[in-house]
Design a protein around this motif. Sequence first.
Motif, PDB file in Angstrom:
ATOM      1  N   LEU A   1       0.826  -1.208   0.000  1.00 48.44           N
ATOM      2  CA  LEU A   1       0.000   0.000   0.000  1.00 48.44           C
ATOM      3  C   LEU A   1       0.856   1.252   0.000  1.00 48.44           C
ATOM      4  N   TRP A   2       1.908   1.255   0.809  1.00 43.73           N
ATOM      5  CA  TRP A   2       2.649   2.495   1.035  1.00 43.73           C
ATOM      6  C   TRP A   2       3.472   2.903  -0.178  1.00 43.73           C
ATOM      7  N   GLY A   3       3.779   1.961  -1.050  1.00 43.79           N
ATOM      8  CA  GLY A   3       4.486   2.306  -2.281  1.00 43.79           C
ATOM      9  C   GLY A   3       3.617   3.035  -3.290  1.00 43.79           C
TER      10      GLY A   3
ATOM     11  N   GLN B   1       3.817  10.785   6.693  1.00 43.52           N
ATOM     12  CA  GLN B   1       4.453  12.095   6.869  1.00 43.52           C
ATOM     13  C   GLN B   1       4.371  12.929   5.602  1.00 43.52           C
ATOM     14  N   GLU B   2       4.384  12.255   4.444  1.00 42.49           N
ATOM     15  CA  GLU B   2       4.332  12.975   3.178  1.00 42.49           C
ATOM     16  C   GLU B   2       2.908  13.271   2.716  1.00 42.49           C
ATOM     17  N   HIS B   3       1.997  12.315   2.969  1.00 38.68           N
ATOM     18  CA  HIS B   3       0.648  12.446   2.412  1.00 38.68           C
ATOM     19  C   HIS B   3      -0.454  12.454   3.469  1.00 38.68           C
ATOM     20  N   GLY B   4      -0.084  12.408   4.747  1.00 35.54           N
ATOM     21  CA  GLY B   4      -1.088  12.393   5.805  1.00 35.54           C
ATOM     22  C   GLY B   4      -1.521  10.980   6.148  1.00 35.54           C
ATOM     23  N   PRO B   5      -2.219  10.811   7.277  1.00 33.43           N
ATOM     24  CA  PRO B   5      -2.655   9.477   7.691  1.00 33.43           C
ATOM     25  C   PRO B   5      -3.739   8.926   6.774  1.00 33.43           C
ATOM     26  N   ALA B   6      -4.021   7.644   6.920  1.00 33.14           N
ATOM     27  CA  ALA B   6      -5.132   7.035   6.196  1.00 33.14           C
ATOM     28  C   ALA B   6      -6.439   7.654   6.682  1.00 33.14           C
ATOM     29  N   ASP B   7      -7.500   7.415   5.944  1.00 32.65           N
ATOM     30  CA  ASP B   7      -8.797   7.990   6.310  1.00 32.65           C
ATOM     31  C   ASP B   7      -9.444   7.239   7.465  1.00 32.65           C
ATOM     32  N   ALA B   8      -9.171   5.948   7.574  1.00 28.75           N
ATOM     33  CA  ALA B   8      -9.728   5.148   8.664  1.00 28.75           C
ATOM     34  C   ALA B   8      -8.781   4.003   8.976  1.00 28.75           C
ATOM     35  N   TYR B   9      -8.811   3.572  10.237  1.00 31.66           N
ATOM     36  CA  TYR B   9      -7.959   2.487  10.707  1.00 31.66           C
ATOM     37  C   TYR B   9      -8.831   1.444  11.397  1.00 31.66           C
TER      38      TYR B   9
ATOM     39  N   GLU C   1       5.086   2.960   6.325  1.00 33.88           N
ATOM     40  CA  GLU C   1       3.823   3.593   6.719  1.00 33.88           C
ATOM     41  C   GLU C   1       4.092   4.982   7.299  1.00 33.88           C
ATOM     42  N   ARG C   2       5.108   5.079   8.133  1.00 32.46           N
ATOM     43  CA  ARG C   2       5.452   6.382   8.726  1.00 32.46           C
ATOM     44  C   ARG C   2       5.857   7.386   7.645  1.00 32.46           C
ATOM     45  N   ARG C   3       6.711   6.926   6.744  1.00 28.90           N
ATOM     46  CA  ARG C   3       7.201   7.829   5.697  1.00 28.90           C
ATOM     47  C   ARG C   3       6.056   8.303   4.801  1.00 28.90           C
ATOM     48  N   ALA C   4       5.174   7.380   4.404  1.00 24.40           N
ATOM     49  CA  ALA C   4       4.066   7.746   3.531  1.00 24.40           C
ATOM     50  C   ALA C   4       3.109   8.705   4.232  1.00 24.40           C
TER      51      ALA C   4
END
Length: 349
Positions: free
Chosen positions: A83-85, A115-123, A110-113
């Motif tokens: 997903l993170w790629g 930080q660049e694009h914000g968290p996922a919409d739901a967990y 997951e952390r890097r993605a």
Amino acid sequence: MTIFVLGYPGGMGGANTECWHTVKLWRQAGWEVHLIPTWGRDERWRGRLDAIGAVTHHLPAAELEEVPGLAGAVVVAMCNGNLWGVYGRLRKLGCRVVWVNCMTFMFPDERRAAQEHGPADAYVFQSQFQRSMLEPELARIGYRPEQGHLIRGAFDLGEFPFCPRQHRPNTEFVIGRLARPDLDKWSSNTWPIYAAIPYAHRKALVMGWTERLAGKLGKPPSWATCLKPQEIPTQEFLGRCHAMLCINGGARENWPRVGLEAMAAGVPIVTQNQWGWREMVRHGVTGFLCNGDQELAYYTAHLAYDERRRLTMAEAARAHVERLADPETILAGWQRLFDSLGTAWSKAA
């Protein structure tokens, strides 16, 4: 609404099997499901998905944007690091991303993605223990508590018929251990704990064995049978066992599917009094939660000597899994999650 799943089911690993059970549950509810394998697929699973009306889009990663209907859709990834790629690309498409982590830690990618694009919409969290471990870390990347949803893993009991193996006094008692060949899944004390079980006719049956694992646990004793990963179907493996001894070597279990599978099939569990096991097993009723190696050996022997209690525990465990995996409860949790994304709901066949 169409749900896109980034990833594909598989026969080994909690997330792979949870993917199958979840997609099947969604389809039984009449929800439309499309899957994007990343970036390969097992044709055996393709046939099963086709049979329940799920759609597979098999294409190279470079052509992700060409998937019909993906732009603006909800995308669910179940512990799939791929997903993170492509996370940034999904964001550009306006997708609403749902992350279902089966671990109790965040992945570096997951952390890097995030930080660049914000968290996922739901967990999605499958256990309160997992939620307590992840939320403090997620807060550092902008996660808000209302984005989190506790939804137990979907589990179709019909795939694991209840058939506890009978045991007669003073005969072979088979104690199983089933896990991925990840070293953290296996305790280096596995053989000493088995050896300490005070029952003369104990036998060990493990599946997931590799040479690398042997380097950690040591040479199997003469009374142990070691099978390679997926050497036989899980149902057949459980049918050979009288009990399951689940001991980890570092991994903190979130919502172990092997526990659901064993309890559904009629195989009582003896495990560590830690992590998500505490939410899955009721000590002395549906299994045993143990503090230390001595208790693990003691309670396993208890099952070998007391057949009536072992079978009563097996029946209680099956009923407990029926409650934990209640499809209406799990579906309601998913619908609340999708509604929280502002999704226009439709039950397309």
